[in-house]
Write a protein that holds these residues in place. Structure first.
Motif, PDB file in Angstrom:
ATOM      1  N   ARG A   1       1.281  11.523 -10.301  1.00  0.00           N
ATOM      2  CA  ARG A   1       0.651  12.853 -10.265  1.00  0.00           C
ATOM      3  C   ARG A   1       1.671  13.954 -10.539  1.00  0.00           C
ATOM      4  O   ARG A   1       1.412  14.875 -11.318  1.00  0.00           O
TER       5      ARG A   1
ATOM      6  N   ASP B   1       2.269   1.551  -3.475  1.00  0.00           N
ATOM      7  CA  ASP B   1       1.244   2.033  -4.411  1.00  0.00           C
ATOM      8  C   ASP B   1       0.991   3.519  -4.239  1.00  0.00           C
ATOM      9  O   ASP B   1       0.819   4.242  -5.216  1.00  0.00           O
ATOM     10  N   ARG B   2       0.959   3.984  -2.998  1.00  0.00           N
ATOM     11  CA  ARG B   2       0.760   5.419  -2.760  1.00  0.00           C
ATOM     12  C   ARG B   2       1.924   6.236  -3.294  1.00  0.00           C
ATOM     13  O   ARG B   2       1.726   7.289  -3.900  1.00  0.00           O
ATOM     14  N   ALA B   3       3.147   5.759  -3.057  1.00  0.00           N
ATOM     15  CA  ALA B   3       4.327   6.470  -3.566  1.00  0.00           C
ATOM     16  C   ALA B   3       4.288   6.523  -5.090  1.00  0.00           C
ATOM     17  O   ALA B   3       4.556   7.568  -5.695  1.00  0.00           O
ATOM     18  N   ARG B   4       3.937   5.416  -5.715  1.00  0.00           N
ATOM     19  CA  ARG B   4       3.849   5.382  -7.180  1.00  0.00           C
ATOM     20  C   ARG B   4       2.738   6.299  -7.683  1.00  0.00           C
ATOM     21  O   ARG B   4       2.876   6.966  -8.700  1.00  0.00           O
ATOM     22  N   GLY B   5       1.625   6.338  -6.955  1.00  0.00           N
ATOM     23  CA  GLY B   5       0.526   7.229  -7.337  1.00  0.00           C
ATOM     24  C   GLY B   5       0.926   8.698  -7.273  1.00  0.00           C
ATOM     25  O   GLY B   5       0.623   9.474  -8.177  1.00  0.00           O
ATOM     26  N   TRP B   6       1.617   9.078  -6.213  1.00  0.00           N
ATOM     27  CA  TRP B   6       2.088  10.464  -6.102  1.00  0.00           C
ATOM     28  C   TRP B   6       3.115  10.762  -7.176  1.00  0.00           C
ATOM     29  O   TRP B   6       3.146  11.863  -7.742  1.00  0.00           O
TER      30      TRP B   6
ATOM     31  N   HIS C   1       8.816   3.429  -3.310  1.00  0.00           N
ATOM     32  CA  HIS C   1       8.152   2.384  -4.094  1.00  0.00           C
ATOM     33  C   HIS C   1       9.042   1.152  -4.204  1.00  0.00           C
ATOM     34  O   HIS C   1       8.585   0.021  -3.988  1.00  0.00           O
TER      35      HIS C   1
ATOM     36  N   ASP D   1       0.836  -1.198   0.000  1.00  0.00           N
ATOM     37  CA  ASP D   1       0.000   0.000   0.000  1.00  0.00           C
ATOM     38  C   ASP D   1       0.875   1.255   0.000  1.00  0.00           C
ATOM     39  O   ASP D   1       0.576   2.217  -0.705  1.00  0.00           O
ATOM     40  N   ILE D   2       1.957   1.218   0.742  1.00  0.00           N
ATOM     41  CA  ILE D   2       2.897   2.342   0.765  1.00  0.00           C
ATOM     42  C   ILE D   2       3.526   2.503  -0.612  1.00  0.00           C
ATOM     43  O   ILE D   2       3.644   3.622  -1.129  1.00  0.00           O
TER      44      ILE D   2
END
Length: 177
Positions: free
Chosen positions: A14, A6-11, A156, A3-4
């Protein structure tokens, strides 16, 4: 843990989305500027002298900002042929190591770029007669965005379920971006 990652990759996606649009806008301005320079030099003799200097600064800003996009897509320089032949735990450490080395480099570039930019405000451009600090500000800005992308990609790489198979985006993220 993923989850961490995925969040890093999402940011990272962006930030990269914004940087890519800025680079495209700078490229469009660069094309218009160069086209205008050719037209006023060879077709319509007008006393427009700013096009060459503006093209230089637009190209520098665009190229510097595009570095962070290369980092986000994992298309930056790395030792891929070695990385692909190593076991997964070593690949993870090596990928994070590359991220840390890149981060240190860009952090130093950011720090020294601030001084470079500050000194640039005491010098004027030849044609515009505006402080060069505005043009030089691209160095610390691009270094900051590169540090941000390297930090996000490092998080990530560290927390992803699978160790990176290579440093190129086509093998790390086969689903596209």
């Amino acid at each position: 843990m993923s989850d961490i990652a995925d969040r890093a990759r999402g940011w990272s996606k962006r930030v990269n989305w914004l940087v890519e649009r800025v680079c495209v806008a700078l490229l469009a301005l660069l094309v218009i500027d160069v086209w205008l320079g050719v037209v006023v030099r060879y077709a319509i003799p007008l006393p427009i002298t700013f096009t060459e200097e503006l093209a230089r600064y637009l190209m520098i800003w665009m190229a510097l900002l595009a570095v962070s996009s290369g980092i986000a897509h994992r298309e930056h320089i790395g030792v891929g042929f070695v990385l692909e032949r190593l076991p997964a735990p070593v690949r993870r450490w090596l990928a994070v190591g590359f991220d840390v080395i890149g981060f240190v480099f860009f952090a130093a570039l950011f720090w020294y770029g601030l001084g470079f930019t500050e000194r640039g405000f005491s010098r004027l451009t030849m044609i515009y007669a505006i402080p060069k600090g505005y043009a030089f500000a691209g160095v610390p800005l691009a270094a900051f965005v590169a540090c941000l992308q390297l930090a996000l990609m490092g998080v990530h790489d560290w927390f992803a379920e699978r160790a990176p198979e290579a440093l190129a985006s086509r093998t790390i993220d086969p689903g596209g971006e």
